[in-house]
Design an enzyme around this catalytic site. Sequence first.
Site, short mmCIF file in Angstrom:
data_model
loop_
_atom_site.label_atom_id
_atom_site.label_comp_id
_atom_site.label_asym_id
_atom_site.label_seq_id
_atom_site.Cartn_x
_atom_site.Cartn_y
_atom_site.Cartn_z
N CYS A 136 -12.89 42.94 17.76
CA CYS A 136 -11.45 43.23 17.75
C CYS A 136 -11.15 44.50 18.53
CB CYS A 136 -10.95 43.36 16.32
SG CYS A 136 -10.88 41.79 15.47
N CYS B 135 -13.94 53.23 34.03
CA CYS B 135 -13.33 52.29 33.09
C CYS B 135 -12.54 53.12 32.09
CB CYS B 135 -14.37 51.40 32.43
SG CYS B 135 -15.57 52.29 31.42
#
Length: 382
Positions: free
Chosen positions: A187, A338
Amino acid sequence: MKLSNEEIYRYSRHLIMPEVGLEGQQKLKDASILLIGAGGLGSPLGLYLTAAGIGRIGIVDFDVVDFTNLQRQVIHGTEDVGKPKLESAKATLKSVNPSVEIEGHEVAFTSDNAMEIAKNYDIIIDGTDNFPTRYLTNDVSVLLGKPNVYGSIFRFDGQASVFDAKRGPCYRCLYPEPPPPGMVPSCAEGGVLGVLPGIIGVIQATEAIKLILGKGEPLIGKLLLYDALSMSFTELKLKKDPNCPICGENPTITELIDYQQFCGIQDEPVIETAEDVQLTVEELKAKLDNGDDFVLIDVREPHEWDICQIEGAQLMPLSSFAEHLNQLNSAQEVVLHCHRGVRSMRALQFLHQAGFRKLKNLAGGIDDWAVKIEPDMPRYAT
Ligand code: ZN
């Protein structure tokens, strides 16, 4: 202990139901439940089971409330950020129902302590979000002969079942092997709709209460699938696997194992080059200001790019990185970034294997850039 007059009054709406009644409410008070996790699923589970009058509830969690938990973990409030989840959950549950005994286990649930903790409860409820703990919870439940009320959530989808190896299949009958590490996003990586754990957690709480009351048909041998987008529930029939390694006819697992190893979880790979590939955000800023010759590649996904970008960066998401490799020139220096510097390190490994040598990884990623270089940039969490 017998229900007090105050408790009888509190549970009036239960007592007037023939399926519960005084006898059923007494069963709830005499029951004990272990919740693994005080997060998304643990929040509605804790709240409703406490309100319903379960006598003793144990919670295993060693995490701290994070600001990004509040979107779904409704047992915690904004003022609880930074506090241990157990402390925050206990305070909320005590205010909901002071007569319920709440036992906190502020530890990681591991092979070393799981049997000792779980043996003191009637029912185990899986509110975890990772495969090692999920297999551990299953195996503990099978070995102790206790029902495991299972739930899992991801984005708009949820699942629930009751694994009771005495009466039906276990989690391993359904999923004998964990998925390869990194193949199923968590999640934290893939996101989850805030209301979803509410629905799945309440289904788990309902199943636990039915098991205690001995009423209705539990989700034993059935996997309930919920799709919030189509607002549909589907039920799959599950069969006990006679060859299941833990609940089958000739079990090979007779004690707890190393679940991290079983799920193939290893530390992040380390690049085998002598040079230091890490670049700090300050060094990147200086390189950009100097007009150095290099290409800055952002390997995050497009929905993350929409939130914030470093000026001059090009988007090349890690999920489709290999397809765009031909856009890069190995003669030119490549700086990868990132969100926090982990995925870009994977991209760097990939490029290194493809023969690229002029490689740098932005340590701390765009998040560190937002903190130190561009304080107005929006930050997000994964
Ligand atoms: Zn099984």
